[in-house]
Write an enzyme that holds these catalytic residues in place. Structure first.
Site, mmCIF file in Angstrom:
data_model
loop_
_atom_site.group_PDB
_atom_site.id
_atom_site.type_symbol
_atom_site.label_atom_id
_atom_site.label_comp_id
_atom_site.label_asym_id
_atom_site.label_seq_id
_atom_site.Cartn_x
_atom_site.Cartn_y
_atom_site.Cartn_z
ATOM 1 N N SER A 22 0.861 -1.181 0.000
ATOM 2 C CA SER A 22 0.000 0.000 0.000
ATOM 3 C C SER A 22 0.895 1.228 0.000
ATOM 4 C CB SER A 22 -0.955 0.005 1.195
ATOM 5 O OG SER A 22 -0.256 -0.135 2.417
ATOM 6 N N GLU A 24 1.171 5.618 0.592
ATOM 7 C CA GLU A 24 0.556 6.789 1.226
ATOM 8 C C GLU A 24 0.997 8.069 0.528
ATOM 9 O OE1 GLU A 24 0.143 6.797 5.473
ATOM 10 O OE2 GLU A 24 0.941 8.831 5.581
ATOM 11 N N ARG A 114 -6.095 9.193 15.865
ATOM 12 C CA ARG A 114 -6.506 10.212 16.816
ATOM 13 C C ARG A 114 -6.182 11.592 16.250
ATOM 14 N NH1 ARG A 114 -2.974 11.670 21.949
ATOM 15 N NH2 ARG A 114 -2.005 12.865 20.258
ATOM 16 N N GLY A 115 -4.981 11.739 15.718
ATOM 17 C CA GLY A 115 -4.552 13.006 15.153
ATOM 18 C C GLY A 115 -3.763 13.838 16.143
ATOM 19 N N ASP A 116 -2.960 14.735 15.612
ATOM 20 C CA ASP A 116 -2.151 15.619 16.453
ATOM 21 C C ASP A 116 -2.913 16.897 16.764
ATOM 22 O OD1 ASP A 116 0.173 13.952 16.442
ATOM 23 O OD2 ASP A 116 0.545 14.591 14.389
ATOM 24 N N TYR A 155 3.249 1.982 16.807
ATOM 25 C CA TYR A 155 4.485 2.722 17.072
ATOM 26 C C TYR A 155 5.598 1.791 17.550
ATOM 27 C CZ TYR A 155 1.220 6.549 16.681
ATOM 28 O OH TYR A 155 0.269 7.413 16.196
ATOM 29 N N HIS A 159 4.637 5.154 21.353
ATOM 30 C CA HIS A 159 4.123 6.503 21.150
ATOM 31 C C HIS A 159 4.731 7.414 22.207
ATOM 32 C CE1 HIS A 159 1.385 9.911 20.896
ATOM 33 N NE2 HIS A 159 0.966 9.437 19.734
ATOM 34 N N ASP A 168 1.134 1.340 25.877
ATOM 35 C CA ASP A 168 1.157 1.506 24.426
ATOM 36 C C ASP A 168 0.495 0.316 23.728
ATOM 37 O OD1 ASP A 168 2.672 3.374 22.327
ATOM 38 O OD2 ASP A 168 2.774 1.309 21.597
ATOM 39 N N ASN A 171 -3.224 0.199 24.246
ATOM 40 C CA ASN A 171 -3.939 1.138 23.376
ATOM 41 C C ASN A 171 -4.136 0.547 21.985
ATOM 42 O OD1 ASN A 171 -5.120 3.760 22.772
ATOM 43 N ND2 ASN A 171 -3.291 4.147 21.550
ATOM 44 N N GLN A 222 15.228 16.346 5.606
ATOM 45 C CA GLN A 222 13.781 16.439 5.787
ATOM 46 C C GLN A 222 13.263 15.301 6.665
ATOM 47 O OE1 GLN A 222 11.366 15.514 2.319
ATOM 48 N NE2 GLN A 222 9.863 17.076 2.878
ATOM 49 N N PHE A 226 11.282 15.200 10.299
ATOM 50 C CA PHE A 226 10.040 14.480 10.571
ATOM 51 C C PHE A 226 10.202 13.586 11.798
ATOM 52 C CE2 PHE A 226 8.582 14.347 5.826
ATOM 53 C CZ PHE A 226 8.185 15.664 5.907
ATOM 54 N N HIS A 276 3.788 -0.972 3.793
ATOM 55 C CA HIS A 276 3.124 0.302 3.526
ATOM 56 C C HIS A 276 4.219 1.341 3.296
ATOM 57 C CE1 HIS A 276 -0.124 3.295 3.809
ATOM 58 N NE2 HIS A 276 0.693 4.031 4.556
#
Length: 297
Positions: A22, A24, A114-116, A155, A159, A168, A171, A222, A226, A276
Site C-alpha cells: 500500500s 501513502e 486520533r490526530g495531532d 508505534y 508513542h 502503548d 492502546n 527532511q 520528521f 506500507h
C-alpha cells in the site's frame, strides 16, 4: 553464512509468498505538486496495491482536498483508495458526516487516527467535548456507520505520550478490539524495533496484521526533521551514511536506495509479507523497492 535458499529475498517472484503493498500520499497544495501527485499515482497503480491512502491535515484542514483526491483515485484509476480521518477539533456529528461523504464517494477504506493537536506534535491532546475521545472510540464510531476496512497506527518505538510499553500495546489492542482490520506502523529505521514490537503485540493477544511503514529517504535532512517531531529515532549508523551528502544529490540518492533496499529485504527474509510505503508523492524509489520485493507492473 546465510543460506540463500532460505531467504525469501533470494527467491524468484513466483516462489515467494503473496505480498500486499500500500502507498501513502498527501494532498498537493499547488498545480505543480498536483501534477507530480497524479504522475506518481499513475506509475504505482500497475503494482496492484491493496490501497493508496491520502492523508488528512491537522484538525481536518485538508478535508475537502482529501475527499477530492480519494474520489478521483477511485473513479479514474480503479485503484482502491483509503482516506485518512482524525477526530481532532471536531464533534462526532462532524466526523460522521465526513465518513458518510467517503461512503457516498465509493471509498470504504479509512485510516483512523486520533490526530495531532493544532498546537503541534507532542502537545497534550484534549478531545472535543462532543467528539470522539481517542482512536479506539473513532474506530468504533466508523464501524457503527458501515462495513469499512479500517487501518490504525502503531508505534515500534512506543508513542511519545504512552506512559510505558504496557500502556502503548494496550492502546493498540483497544483499537483492534474496536474493529480495526490492521495496524500500520509509524516510520522506523531499525528492523529490530519493529520485530520486537510485533512480538509484544502477539504476546498481548493481538492477532491482526501489523504492517511496517517504510519511509524512503528522499532527503535525509527532511526525514530527520520528521523523525524528531514524531518520536522516531535516527540510528547513528544511518546518520553517518548520509553525512556530508547535502550537496551531492546523486550519491545521496544511491545511498537512500541502498538503505531502503536493505530494510525491506531484511524484513522480507524475516517473514514480513505486507508493506506500507510513505511516498511523499514520489514514485521512483518505491517502484524500485517493489521490484526488489518481487512485485512488477
Amino acid at each position: 553464512m546465510i543460506d540463500d535458499n532460505l531467504r525469501a529475498s533470494r527467491k524468484t517472484a513466483d516462489q515467494r509468498p503473496d505480498l500486499q503493498l500500500s502507498f501513502e500520499f498527501f494532498p498537493p497544495k499547488t498545480d505543480a505538486m498536483e501534477e507530480r501527485f497524479w504522475d506518481s499515482i499513475a506509475k504505482l497503480a500497475p503494482l496492484s496495491p491493496r490501497f493508496v491512502s491520502v492523508t488528512y491535515g491537522a484538525g481536518g484542514s485538508t478535508r475537502e482536498r482529501t475527499l477530492r483526491m480519494v474520489r478521483r483515485i477511485t473513479t479514474d484509476t480503479g485503484v482502491p483508495a483509503a482516506a485518512h480521518l482524525t477526530c481532532v477539533g471536531a464533534t462526532r456529528d462532524e466526523v460522521d458526516e465526513v465518513v458518510r461523504g467517503y461512503a457516498e464517494a465509493g471509498v470504504n477504506k479509512i485510516v483512523a487516527l486520533r490526530g495531532d493537536p493544532p498546537e503541534g506534535v507532542g502537545q497534550p491532546f484534549t478531545p472535543h467535548p462532543d467528539g470522539y475521545q481517542n482512536a479506539a472510540d473513532l474506530v468504533a464510531g466508523i464501524r457503527r456507520l458501515g462495513n469499512f476496512d479500517i487501518s490504525v497506527a502503531a508505534y515500534p518505538e512506543k508513542h511519545p505520550q504512552s506512559a510505558d510499553w504496557d500502556a502503548d500495546i494496550d492502546n493498540l489492542k483497544r483499537k483492534i478490539d474496536a474493529g480495526a482490520d490492521r495496524a500500520i506502523t509509524q516510520m522506523f529505521f531499525s528492523n529490530t524495533d519493529f520485530l520486537r514490537y510485533v512480538d509484544r503485540a502477539r504476546k498481548a493477544g493481538i492477532t491482526a496484521p501489523i504492517v511496517p511503514g517504510i519511509q524512503p529517504i528522499h532527503s535525509f535532512k527532511q526525514i530527520a526533521g520528521f523523525a524528531a517531531r514524531c518520536g522516531a529515532s535516527i540510528p547513528d549508523w544511518l546518520a553517518e551514511r548520509f553525512e556530508g551528502l547535502d550537496d551531492d544529490p546523486e550519491t545521496h540518492a544511491l545511498v537512500a536506495a541502498a538503505v531502503a533496499a536493505e530494510q525491506v529485504t531484511e524484513l522480507l527474509d524475516e517473514g514480513v509479507t505486507e508493506f506500507h510505503f510513505y511516498t511523499l508523492n514520489r514514485s521512483n524509489l518505491v517502484l524500485a523497492l517493489a521490484r526488489l520485493l518481487g512485485r512488477r507492473t
